[in-house]
Structure formats: C-alpha cells, structure tokens
Write a protein that holds these residues in place. Structure first.
Motif, PDB file in Angstrom:
ATOM      1  N   ILE A 183     -48.432 -92.652 -31.804  1.00  0.00           N
ATOM      2  CA  ILE A 183     -48.436 -91.380 -31.073  1.00  0.00           C
ATOM      3  C   ILE A 183     -49.243 -90.300 -31.799  1.00  0.00           C
ATOM      4  CG2 ILE A 183     -46.197 -91.845 -29.989  1.00  0.00           C
ATOM      5  CD1 ILE A 183     -45.051 -89.755 -32.085  1.00  0.00           C
ATOM      6  N   HIS A 184     -49.754 -90.662 -32.959  1.00  0.00           N
ATOM      7  CA  HIS A 184     -50.472 -89.695 -33.794  1.00  0.00           C
ATOM      8  C   HIS A 184     -51.284 -90.511 -34.800  1.00  0.00           C
ATOM      9  CE1 HIS A 184     -50.932 -86.584 -36.966  1.00  0.00           C
ATOM     10  NE2 HIS A 184     -50.826 -85.715 -35.963  1.00  0.00           N
ATOM     11  N   HIS A 187     -48.643 -91.545 -37.251  1.00  0.00           N
ATOM     12  CA  HIS A 187     -47.300 -92.006 -36.867  1.00  0.00           C
ATOM     13  C   HIS A 187     -47.306 -93.110 -35.814  1.00  0.00           C
ATOM     14  CE1 HIS A 187     -46.285 -88.025 -38.594  1.00  0.00           C
ATOM     15  NE2 HIS A 187     -45.131 -88.594 -38.901  1.00  0.00           N
ATOM     16  N   ILE A 188     -46.458 -94.091 -36.021  1.00  0.00           N
ATOM     17  CA  ILE A 188     -46.097 -95.087 -35.008  1.00  0.00           C
ATOM     18  C   ILE A 188     -44.582 -94.973 -34.825  1.00  0.00           C
ATOM     19  CG2 ILE A 188     -45.877 -97.556 -34.486  1.00  0.00           C
ATOM     20  CD1 ILE A 188     -48.348 -98.034 -36.206  1.00  0.00           C
ATOM     21  N   ILE A 189     -44.120 -94.971 -33.575  1.00  0.00           N
ATOM     22  CA  ILE A 189     -42.682 -94.827 -33.347  1.00  0.00           C
ATOM     23  C   ILE A 189     -42.112 -96.011 -32.566  1.00  0.00           C
ATOM     24  CG2 ILE A 189     -42.829 -92.306 -33.342  1.00  0.00           C
ATOM     25  CD1 ILE A 189     -42.384 -92.477 -30.259  1.00  0.00           C
ATOM     26  N   VAL A 197     -38.144 -85.585 -25.895  1.00  0.00           N
ATOM     27  CA  VAL A 197     -39.539 -85.177 -26.082  1.00  0.00           C
ATOM     28  C   VAL A 197     -39.650 -83.737 -25.613  1.00  0.00           C
ATOM     29  CG1 VAL A 197     -41.945 -85.601 -25.459  1.00  0.00           C
ATOM     30  CG2 VAL A 197     -40.354 -87.533 -25.666  1.00  0.00           C
ATOM     31  N   SER A 198     -40.199 -82.907 -26.458  1.00  0.00           N
ATOM     32  CA  SER A 198     -40.357 -81.496 -26.107  1.00  0.00           C
ATOM     33  C   SER A 198     -41.748 -81.036 -26.535  1.00  0.00           C
ATOM     34  CB  SER A 198     -39.287 -80.644 -26.795  1.00  0.00           C
ATOM     35  OG  SER A 198     -39.441 -79.265 -26.469  1.00  0.00           O
ATOM     36  N   GLY A 199     -42.549 -80.650 -25.529  1.00  0.00           N
ATOM     37  CA  GLY A 199     -43.917 -80.227 -25.839  1.00  0.00           C
ATOM     38  C   GLY A 199     -44.682 -81.352 -26.499  1.00  0.00           C
ATOM     39  N   ASN A 200     -45.176 -81.100 -27.686  1.00  0.00           N
ATOM     40  CA  ASN A 200     -45.925 -82.117 -28.423  1.00  0.00           C
ATOM     41  C   ASN A 200     -45.101 -82.689 -29.575  1.00  0.00           C
ATOM     42  OD1 ASN A 200     -48.305 -81.960 -26.871  1.00  0.00           O
ATOM     43  ND2 ASN A 200     -48.914 -80.099 -27.957  1.00  0.00           N
ATOM     44  N   GLN A 201     -43.801 -82.757 -29.376  1.00  0.00           N
ATOM     45  CA  GLN A 201     -42.913 -83.267 -30.415  1.00  0.00           C
ATOM     46  C   GLN A 201     -41.988 -84.352 -29.843  1.00  0.00           C
ATOM     47  OE1 GLN A 201     -43.119 -82.077 -33.645  1.00  0.00           O
ATOM     48  NE2 GLN A 201     -44.811 -80.784 -32.957  1.00  0.00           N
ATOM     49  N   GLU A 208     -38.459 -84.990 -36.475  1.00  0.00           N
ATOM     50  CA  GLU A 208     -39.293 -84.342 -35.461  1.00  0.00           C
ATOM     51  C   GLU A 208     -40.737 -84.751 -35.739  1.00  0.00           C
ATOM     52  OE1 GLU A 208     -40.484 -79.766 -34.229  1.00  0.00           O
ATOM     53  OE2 GLU A 208     -38.536 -80.163 -35.174  1.00  0.00           O
ATOM     54  N   LEU A 209     -41.316 -85.535 -34.819  1.00  0.00           N
ATOM     55  CA  LEU A 209     -42.618 -86.148 -35.064  1.00  0.00           C
ATOM     56  C   LEU A 209     -43.659 -85.622 -34.082  1.00  0.00           C
ATOM     57  CD1 LEU A 209     -41.311 -89.808 -35.461  1.00  0.00           C
ATOM     58  CD2 LEU A 209     -41.626 -88.100 -37.257  1.00  0.00           C
ATOM     59  N   PRO A 210     -44.883 -85.385 -34.557  1.00  0.00           N
ATOM     60  CA  PRO A 210     -45.924 -84.817 -33.690  1.00  0.00           C
ATOM     61  C   PRO A 210     -46.568 -85.859 -32.786  1.00  0.00           C
ATOM     62  CG  PRO A 210     -46.803 -85.209 -35.871  1.00  0.00           C
ATOM     63  CD  PRO A 210     -45.345 -85.561 -35.946  1.00  0.00           C
TER      64      PRO A 210
END
Length: 230
Positions: A183-184, A187-189, A197-201, A208-210
């Motif tokens: 997702i970044h 980062h891999i989730i 999920v809220s906004g870009n988080q 809390e991951l971007p």
C-alpha cells in the motif's frame, strides 16, 4: 498420491493389503517388510502411512513404533483387539482388526488423506524468519504488516517484530498467494487485519499506516474484491 509402507509378517495379510492397495488409486506402496528391524530409514522418511501389525518377529509392532522419533500416520492391522488402548496411547491414527473389509480400510484412508492435507496446508502457511542467529517460526496469517527499513524488512506480527535482511519487493512476491498487498513504497499489509481506513491511513490494531498515492486505487479495488469495501 500417498506413500504407504506395510509392516506385516503374515503372507495372507500381506496379500489382502496389496489387493486393497491396488483398488485405491491415490495410494502407492514403497515397501513390505516382516520385521521392523529390516525397514530402511530412508523409506520410512518417504512414508505417509504405516500399516503396522502388532505381533511381529524380533520386535513387537508397538515397541517398534516407540523407537520412531517422527513416525508417519500409523494404521494398526492386527487380529488382536486387546492392544487397542495401548496403540492409541502411542497416537496411532486407526486400529483395524483382522479380517477387515475394503470399506473399513477405505474409510481409514479417507481420514488419513484429510489429516495429511491439513498438515500440508499448515506447513505451507508457515515460514521461518532468520534474525540475530535465530529462526523464528511464524504463521503467515499472523503477520500484520511489513515495513522496509533500508536494507532490511521489519516483519510485524501480534507476537513479535523480526528484522530480516531482505527487500520489500522480494516479500511482495513471496506473499502473492496470500491476502497481502503493498500500500506504500515502505509497507505491505495483511488485508484481513484491517480495522478501518480513514483518508490516506490504514488502521491495524495500534498501528497507523500510510497509503501511498500511487497504490491507493489498487488498494481500494482489492477491498472491493474481498468484500471489505462497498
């Protein structure tokens, strides 16, 4: 194809088992022996199921079983029902009293097939992470997320964090068969661990991951596909 080995000293019982094996397409016999002392270790390692008689020359079948550190699934085949309790104490899978029908034989094999399938699935879903001269057994489903740390990847699970020498790109390939997504760039989730999920988080437990801009559309599409997002 399941590999089996027969340890049986009676010719008639050997012939019965061979006849039943020939009727069973998913079963292959790697060897037939009359004494446990004759069984090669290499063949035993290849064996999924051991058909084990109890009354054997030189070494009782259950005594032979006790010598094995990592035995295959064991199906006892005997004319003596009074050994059943002792046999199950040695964790045998089933106990067939001679003479037994093909239907009873097949029922035992169906159970063995199910157990072996489950065992292989569990092995496939686990990995060993090497860090600080230590191997950490980790179930893939327990991994929460992975984070790139320069030349390392921090593998985060509920139980621990392990910093392994590797790249996030490499982990992205390893986790393709499972429900993980990058997702970044860092980062891999595990998609199954998402709480919100809220906004870009993305929120997973206390983390809390971007969400990277270039990854966001793929991420939202993945949520729609697995039913996490409407």
């Amino acid at each position: 194809m399941m590999q089996c080995l027969i340890l049986e000293d009676e010719q008639a019982a050997q012939e019965l088992l061979k006849g039943y094996l020939e009727k069973t397409p998913f079963l292959n016999c790697v060897g037939i022996y009359e004494s446990g002392l004759d069984v090669p270790n290499e063949q035993l390692k290849q064996t999924d199921i051991l058909f084990l008689d109890i009354q054997l020359p030189e070494l009782n079948g259950l005594s032979f079983l006790k010598t094995l550190t990592n035995p295959p699934l064991v199906i006892v085949t005997t004319a003596y029902p009074n050994y059943a309790i002792e046999a199950f104490e040695e964790a045998v899978m089933d106990y067939l009293v001679k003479p037994f029908s093909y239907e009873r034989f097949y029922k035992s094999l169906a159970r063995a097939q199910m157990l072996l399938s489950k065992e292989k699935k569990e092995k496939k879903n686990q990995i060993f992470l090497y860090a600080d001269k230590t191997l950490y057994k980790t179930f893939i489903e327990d991994i929460i997320f992975l984070k790139a740390e320069v030349d390392y990847v921090n593998v985060v699970s509920a139980e621990r964090e392990v910093l392994v020498l590797d790249s996030l790109k490499s982990w992205s390939e390893k986790l393709k068969p499972f429900n993980f997504l990058r997702i970044h760039r860092s980062h891999i989730i595990n998609l199954d661990k998402i709480e919100k999920v809220s906004g870009n988080q993305v929120f997973i437990q206390s983390h809390e991951l971007p969400i990277g801009r270039t990854y966001k559309n793929e991420f939202l599409d993945a949520l729609k596909e697995i039913g996490h997002f409407q």
